[in-house]
Design a protein around this motif. Structure first.
Motif, PDB file in Angstrom:
ATOM      1  N   ALA A 141      -4.492   5.581 -15.512  1.00 54.25           N
ATOM      2  CA  ALA A 141      -4.445   6.529 -15.107  1.00 54.25           C
ATOM      3  C   ALA A 141      -3.898   6.432 -14.003  1.00 54.25           C
ATOM      4  CB  ALA A 141      -6.255   5.780 -14.650  1.00 54.25           C
ATOM      5  N   ASP A 142      -3.998   7.558 -13.440  1.00 53.50           N
ATOM      6  CA  ASP A 142      -3.249   7.608 -12.210  1.00 53.50           C
ATOM      7  C   ASP A 142      -3.716   6.844 -11.130  1.00 53.50           C
ATOM      8  OD1 ASP A 142      -1.498  10.670 -12.901  1.00 53.50           O
ATOM      9  OD2 ASP A 142      -3.490  11.806 -11.872  1.00 53.50           O
ATOM     10  N   ALA A 143      -2.442   6.443 -10.438  1.00 50.45           N
ATOM     11  CA  ALA A 143      -2.838   5.883  -9.233  1.00 50.45           C
ATOM     12  C   ALA A 143      -2.511   6.613  -8.121  1.00 50.45           C
ATOM     13  CB  ALA A 143      -2.172   4.194  -8.986  1.00 50.45           C
ATOM     14  N   ALA A 168       1.185  -1.045   0.120  1.00 51.13           N
ATOM     15  CA  ALA A 168       0.440  -0.512   0.194  1.00 51.13           C
ATOM     16  C   ALA A 168       0.688   1.534   0.147  1.00 51.13           C
ATOM     17  CB  ALA A 168      -0.985   0.341   0.925  1.00 51.13           C
ATOM     18  N   LYS A 169       0.168   2.021  -0.130  1.00 55.08           N
ATOM     19  CA  LYS A 169       0.329   3.669  -0.043  1.00 55.08           C
ATOM     20  C   LYS A 169       1.820   4.146  -1.159  1.00 55.08           C
ATOM     21  CE  LYS A 169      -0.348   4.140   4.484  1.00 55.08           C
ATOM     22  NZ  LYS A 169      -0.597   4.442   6.253  1.00 55.08           N
ATOM     23  N   SER A 170       1.344   3.229  -2.158  1.00 56.68           N
ATOM     24  CA  SER A 170       2.742   3.656  -3.309  1.00 56.68           C
ATOM     25  C   SER A 170       1.904   4.316  -4.814  1.00 56.68           C
ATOM     26  CB  SER A 170       3.411   2.218  -4.197  1.00 56.68           C
ATOM     27  OG  SER A 170       4.248   2.733  -4.863  1.00 56.68           O
ATOM     28  N   SER A 171       2.289   5.498  -4.907  1.00 52.94           N
ATOM     29  CA  SER A 171       1.161   6.262  -5.691  1.00 52.94           C
ATOM     30  C   SER A 171       2.185   6.461  -6.810  1.00 52.94           C
ATOM     31  CB  SER A 171       0.644   7.855  -5.309  1.00 52.94           C
ATOM     32  OG  SER A 171       2.269   8.760  -5.372  1.00 52.94           O
ATOM     33  N   HIS A 172       1.252   6.629  -8.050  1.00 60.14           N
ATOM     34  CA  HIS A 172       2.274   7.189  -9.405  1.00 60.14           C
ATOM     35  C   HIS A 172       1.002   7.654  -9.477  1.00 60.14           C
ATOM     36  CE1 HIS A 172       4.763   6.689 -13.097  1.00 60.14           C
ATOM     37  NE2 HIS A 172       3.531   5.983 -13.448  1.00 60.14           N
ATOM     38  N   VAL A 173       1.419   8.837  -9.904  1.00 61.61           N
ATOM     39  CA  VAL A 173       0.259  10.185 -10.831  1.00 61.61           C
ATOM     40  C   VAL A 173       0.684  11.241 -11.245  1.00 61.61           C
ATOM     41  CG1 VAL A 173      -1.329   9.455  -8.330  1.00 61.61           C
ATOM     42  CG2 VAL A 173       0.014  11.433  -8.077  1.00 61.61           C
ATOM     43  N   GLY A 174       0.533  12.127 -11.660  1.00 62.07           N
ATOM     44  CA  GLY A 174       1.056  13.227 -12.058  1.00 62.07           C
ATOM     45  C   GLY A 174       2.107  13.523 -13.235  1.00 62.07           C
ATOM     46  N   PHE A 175       2.190  12.520 -14.250  1.00 62.34           N
ATOM     47  CA  PHE A 175       2.669  11.744 -15.124  1.00 62.34           C
ATOM     48  C   PHE A 175       1.922  12.466 -16.446  1.00 62.34           C
ATOM     49  CE2 PHE A 175       0.273   8.673 -14.036  1.00 62.34           C
ATOM     50  CZ  PHE A 175      -0.231   7.735 -15.257  1.00 62.34           C
ATOM     51  N   TRP A 176       3.161  12.766 -17.810  1.00 62.30           N
ATOM     52  CA  TRP A 176       2.850  13.761 -19.065  1.00 62.30           C
ATOM     53  C   TRP A 176       1.841  12.400 -19.391  1.00 62.30           C
ATOM     54  CZ3 TRP A 176       4.702  17.610 -21.216  1.00 62.30           C
ATOM     55  CH2 TRP A 176       4.167  18.105 -23.101  1.00 62.30           C
TER      56      TRP A 176
END
Length: 204
Positions: free
Chosen positions: A183-185, A167-175
Motif C-alpha cells: 500500500a501507499d505509505a 519521519a517524512k519519507s513517503s513511497h506513493v504513486g508507484f505502479w
C-alpha cells in the motif's frame, strides 16, 4: 541417549557456561522516541543466552523447556515497546530480569548488547535536523590514476554512509496491478546505506 557434538564457543567466540545454555543472536532493534518534535533514536544489537535447569534438549530427549529463539526475539521487541529503551545497560537488565521472572526453569540469563552510533544531521544553516541522522562509521575514499604526460584522474567517494530519517519519507504513486499488495505509505522510516563515487572534472 542421542549423541550430540557441540562447540563450547558461540558464534561470537564467547564461551558457553554449559550445554544447557543457548539463545538468540543478532536481534536488531531500532527504538524511536517521537514524543517530542525532535526525535530520539537508539539502535541496538542484542544477544540472549539462557541457561536451563536441565539438559533434555542437549540429550535429545525433550524440547519441552526450550524457549524458542523466535520467542526470545519477540520478547525483546515487546519489552522495548512497553518500557522504552533508556540505555543498553538498563535494557539488558530489564531483559535478564524478565526471563528469570517469567520462566522458573531458566537458571541464568546473559544479555549482550552493542549500541550503534548515530549523530543528528546538521543542515547547511547549522540547524539540528528534527528527524534526520547519520551513522558515524562511514569512510571517505579516494582513487587517483595518473599516466605520464596526461592529466590525473581523481575520484572521491564515500563508503558505508548510513542515513536515517524517522519521519517524512513517503513511497506513493508507484505502479499497481493484480500482483501488488504493497500500500501507499505517506509517512514512514527511511534507512539506507550509501556508496557514492564522484569524479573531479579538472583533477584537483
Amino acid at each position: 541417549f542421542k549423541s550430540v557434538v557441540a562447540s563450547s564457543l558461540d558464534e561470537g567466540g564467547e564461551e558457553y557456561r554449559s550445554f544447557r545454555e543457548y539463545g538468540k543472536n543478532q536481534v536488531k532493534l531500532l527504538y524511536v522516541n517521537k514524543e517530542d518534535k525532535v526525535h530520539q533514536i537508539m539502535e541496538l544489537t542484542v544477544k540472549i543466552r539462557l541457561e536451563l535447569d536441565n539438559d533434555d534438549e542437549y540429550r535429545g530427549t525433550s524440547l519441552k523447556g526450550v524457549i524458542a529463539t523466535d520467542t526470545q526475539k519477540n520478547i525483546i521487541y515487546i519489552l522495548a515497546k512497553k518500557y522504552g529503551v533508556e540505555g543498553p545497560e538498563v535494557f539488558g537488565l530489564l531483559l535478564a530480569n524478565f526471563f528469570l521472572a517469567e520462566y522458573s526453569h531458566v537458571v541464568s540469563a546473559r544479555v549482550n548488547i552493542a549500541q550503534s552510533s548515530w549523530r543528528r544531521h546538521v543542515d547547511s544553516e547549522g540547524h539540528n535536523h528534527t528527524h534526520g541522522f547519520i551513522g558515524e562509521e562511514h569512510e571517505r575514499t579516494a582513487r587517483v590514476f595518473k599516466e605520464r604526460n596526461k592529466p590525473a584522474e581523481v575520484l572521491g567517494g564515500i563508503s558505508n554512509f548510513l542515513v536515517l530519517k524517522t519521519a517524512k519519507s513517503s513511497h506513493v504513486g508507484f505502479w499497481k496491478d493484480k500482483y501488488t499488495t504493497l500500500a501507499d505509505a505517506h509517512d514512514r522510516i527511511l534507512s539506507t546505506r550509501i556508496e557514492a563515487t564522484w569524479k573531479f572534472a579538472d583533477g584537483l
